[in-house]
Design an enzyme around this catalytic site. Sequence first.
Site, PDB file in Angstrom:
ATOM      1  N   GLY A 178      -4.025   4.022   9.308  1.00 33.77           N
ATOM      2  CA  GLY A 178      -4.536   4.686  10.501  1.00 33.77           C
ATOM      3  C   GLY A 178      -4.297   6.174  10.490  1.00 33.77           C
ATOM      4  CB  SER A 179      -2.887   8.481   8.367  1.00 29.24           C
ATOM      5  OG  SER A 179      -1.818   7.775   8.913  1.00 29.24           O
ATOM      6  N   GLY A 180      -6.417   8.417   8.394  1.00 26.60           N
ATOM      7  CA  GLY A 180      -7.577   9.156   7.892  1.00 26.60           C
ATOM      8  C   GLY A 180      -7.715   9.156   6.386  1.00 26.60           C
ATOM      9  CB  SER A 240      -0.913  -0.002   1.229  1.00 33.39           C
ATOM     10  OG  SER A 240      -1.782   1.102   1.164  1.00 33.39           O
ATOM     11  CG  ASP A 250     -13.685   5.914   4.473  1.00 27.32           C
ATOM     12  OD1 ASP A 250     -14.237   6.996   4.221  1.00 27.32           O
ATOM     13  OD2 ASP A 250     -12.887   5.764   5.417  1.00 27.32           O
ATOM     14  CD  GLU A 302     -13.771   0.531   5.949  1.00 27.04           C
ATOM     15  OE1 GLU A 302     -12.707   0.181   6.502  1.00 27.04           O
ATOM     16  OE2 GLU A 302     -14.178   1.704   5.967  1.00 27.04           O
TER      17      GLU A 302
HETATM   18  N1  LIG Z   1      -2.435  -2.768   3.725  1.00 25.97           N
HETATM   19  C1  LIG Z   1      -3.033  -3.243   4.809  1.00 25.97           C
HETATM   20  N2  LIG Z   1      -2.764  -4.466   5.292  1.00 25.97           N
HETATM   21  C2  LIG Z   1      -3.387  -4.947   6.388  1.00 25.97           C
HETATM   22  N3  LIG Z   1      -4.293  -4.257   7.114  1.00 25.97           N
HETATM   23  C3  LIG Z   1      -4.603  -3.029   6.683  1.00 25.97           C
HETATM   24  C4  LIG Z   1      -3.995  -2.457   5.518  1.00 25.97           C
HETATM   25  N4  LIG Z   1      -4.502  -1.234   5.347  1.00 25.97           N
HETATM   26  C5  LIG Z   1      -5.370  -1.035   6.374  1.00 25.97           C
HETATM   27  N5  LIG Z   1      -5.446  -2.102   7.174  1.00 25.97           N
HETATM   28  C6  LIG Z   1      -6.269  -2.246   8.395  1.00 25.97           C
HETATM   29  O1  LIG Z   1      -6.963  -1.032   8.603  1.00 25.97           O
HETATM   30  C7  LIG Z   1      -6.543  -0.415   9.853  1.00 25.97           C
HETATM   31  C8  LIG Z   1      -6.502   1.098   9.711  1.00 25.97           C
HETATM   32  O2  LIG Z   1      -7.830   1.524   9.486  1.00 25.97           O
HETATM   33  P1  LIG Z   1      -8.436   2.806  10.151  1.00 25.97           P
HETATM   34  O3  LIG Z   1      -8.202   2.829  11.623  1.00 25.97           O
HETATM   35  O4  LIG Z   1      -9.825   2.846   9.677  1.00 25.97           O
HETATM   36  O5  LIG Z   1      -7.601   4.018   9.511  1.00 25.97           O
HETATM   37  P2  LIG Z   1      -7.569   4.492   7.984  1.00 25.97           P
HETATM   38  O6  LIG Z   1      -8.654   3.782   7.271  1.00 25.97           O
HETATM   39  O7  LIG Z   1      -7.818   5.966   8.049  1.00 25.97           O
HETATM   40  O8  LIG Z   1      -6.216   4.211   7.496  1.00 25.97           O
HETATM   41  C9  LIG Z   1      -5.180  -1.034  10.129  1.00 25.97           C
HETATM   42  O9  LIG Z   1      -4.845  -0.971  11.506  1.00 25.97           O
HETATM   43  C10 LIG Z   1      -5.383  -2.465   9.623  1.00 25.97           C
HETATM   44  O10 LIG Z   1      -6.095  -3.251  10.545  1.00 25.97           O
HETATM   45  C1  LIG Z   2     -15.074   8.740  10.739  1.00 27.93           C
HETATM   46  C2  LIG Z   2     -15.581   8.200   9.405  1.00 27.93           C
HETATM   47  O1  LIG Z   2     -16.585   9.089   8.913  1.00 27.93           O
HETATM   48  C3  LIG Z   2     -14.464   8.147   8.359  1.00 27.93           C
HETATM   49  C4  LIG Z   2     -13.294   7.320   8.793  1.00 27.93           C
HETATM   50  O2  LIG Z   2     -12.262   7.360   7.829  1.00 27.93           O
HETATM   51  P1  LIG Z   2     -10.824   6.788   8.166  1.00 27.93           P
HETATM   52  O3  LIG Z   2     -10.965   5.346   8.545  1.00 27.93           O
HETATM   53  O4  LIG Z   2     -10.260   7.573   9.306  1.00 27.93           O
HETATM   54  O5  LIG Z   2     -10.008   6.946   6.905  1.00 27.93           O
HETATM   55  C5  LIG Z   2     -16.195   6.828   9.637  1.00 27.93           C
HETATM   56  C6  LIG Z   2     -17.085   6.340   8.507  1.00 27.93           C
HETATM   57  O6  LIG Z   2     -17.695   7.146   7.792  1.00 27.93           O
HETATM   58  O7  LIG Z   2     -17.206   5.119   8.369  1.00 27.93           O
HETATM   59 MG   LIG Z   3     -10.617   3.420   7.871  1.00 29.02          MG
END
Ligand SMILES: Nc1ncnc2c1ncn2[C@@H]1O[C@H](COP(=O)(O)OP(=O)(O)O)[C@@H](O)[C@H]1O
Ligand SMILES: C[C@@](O)(CCOP(=O)(O)O)CC(=O)O
Ligand SMILES: [Mg+2]
Length: 387
Positions: free
Chosen positions: A141-143, A136, A204, A193
């Site tokens: 985990g950064s939004g 990736s 998303d 998700e």
């Molecule tokens: N490339 C990946 N491989 C494995 N798990 C992943 C990967 N990308 C995302 N994830 C999963 O999604 C989580 C992050 O999602 P989330 O907290 O919603 O933040 P965001 O969607 O903003 O990056 C990770 O901790 C992991 O569990």
């Molecule tokens: C907070 C929210 O609105 C977006 C979350 O996005 P991310 O996983 O932080 O990239 C949750 C959702 O819509 O499912």
């Molecule tokens: Mg997410």
Amino acid sequence: MEVRTRAPGKIILTGEHAVVHGSTAVAASIDLYTYVSLRFPTPPDNAETLRLQLKDMSLEFSWPVARIKEAFPNLDAQVPMSPSSCSLETLKTVASLVDEQNIPEAKNGLAGGVSAFLWLYTSIHGSKPAKAVVNSELPLGSGLGSSAAFCVAVSSALLAMSDAVSMDFRHQDWQIFGECELELLNKWAFEGEKIIHGKPSGIDNTVSTYGNMIKFRSGDLTCLKTNMPIKMLITNTKVRRNTKALVASVSERIMRHPTAMASVFTAVDSISNELATIIQSPVSDDLAITEKEEKLGVLMEMNQGLLQCMGVSHASIETVLRTTLKYKLSSKLTGAGGGGCVLTLLPTLLSGTVVDQLMAELETCGFQCFVAGIGGKGVEVSFNVTS
Ligand SMILES: Nc1ncnc2c1ncn2[C@@H]1O[C@H](COP(=O)(O)OP(=O)(O)O)[C@@H](O)[C@H]1O
Ligand SMILES: C[C@@](O)(CCOP(=O)(O)O)CC(=O)O
Ligand SMILES: [Mg+2]
């Protein structure tokens, strides 16, 4: 044969969190992707394992097929045309299979992604041996929607190799899925998700599936057509957080202050609808663009204020806001907040020197800045018949 898929991340221009509770939100895909490659072993390779390699994390997980069959004695590998949600009982079984992999403590957060993979895989392909490789460009985990891009890329690879969709395997270039396939893989990704997020709105996975810029409310999407150039600076505060916990904290606040929070969500709904109207109305000249950019900036600031009311801002986000305000630029957090990324609207007439200066100042705080292309294609697939 190998199938490869790539699914984009996203930014939310307005409406995160409120969208989980029925308000409108506006989001766009970005040109950073999660890639999945999937292949089934062919003779003489008799590997009797399901492997998942997370390439950029240098991690590999594997489950003997016999162990999967033991955990799921009644596994039905039929592809349901409309996926049902993962039951609590199945989730427990999946969690025990993930636990056995001894994920390093510092990477505990990956358990959600690995569980989603395992559930999606076994639901669509049963206990068939295979190897999936994931990498990736998105920070996790950064939004920026890494969880959704992961679920969309995994679901689309699994479905492309199933009887549920018919594809042109001779096509080695990236190709898009048909409408029905997109609808189906988006539903599967949404279920994935749910395993990672608990209570996702679906915005998303939908924007990662369909790409473009979209308006989204309670599962309904509208594609936004615009001829307005929109440029956003993305600042990653590098403060990692977990969407599941932040979404749960907003639900907790709703329980304590239902009336006040209902008003906050109504205000967000109006902001998103106004932003969508501005983005869609045609622009004729620079003056019209500047006026619109000013309005977008104000709406983003209003949304940020309401996200603070929801309790999802963070000291690092406030630092970015203060810094960009010195340059008279509007910013808001994007995604779940609590750290993660911040968007700053870069007006078309803003000089490159000012942008460089701003980026340098933000980077001295330890943040990482970049400009991503927004509103591009959604998930795509390609096949390699020779491997
Ligand atoms: N490339 C990946 N491989 C494995 N798990 C992943 C990967 N990308 C995302 N994830 C999963 O999604 C989580 C992050 O999602 P989330 O907290 O919603 O933040 P965001 O969607 O903003 O990056 C990770 O901790 C992991 O569990
Ligand atoms: C907070 C929210 O609105 C977006 C979350 O996005 P991310 O996983 O932080 O990239 C949750 C959702 O819509 O499912
Ligand atoms: Mg997410």
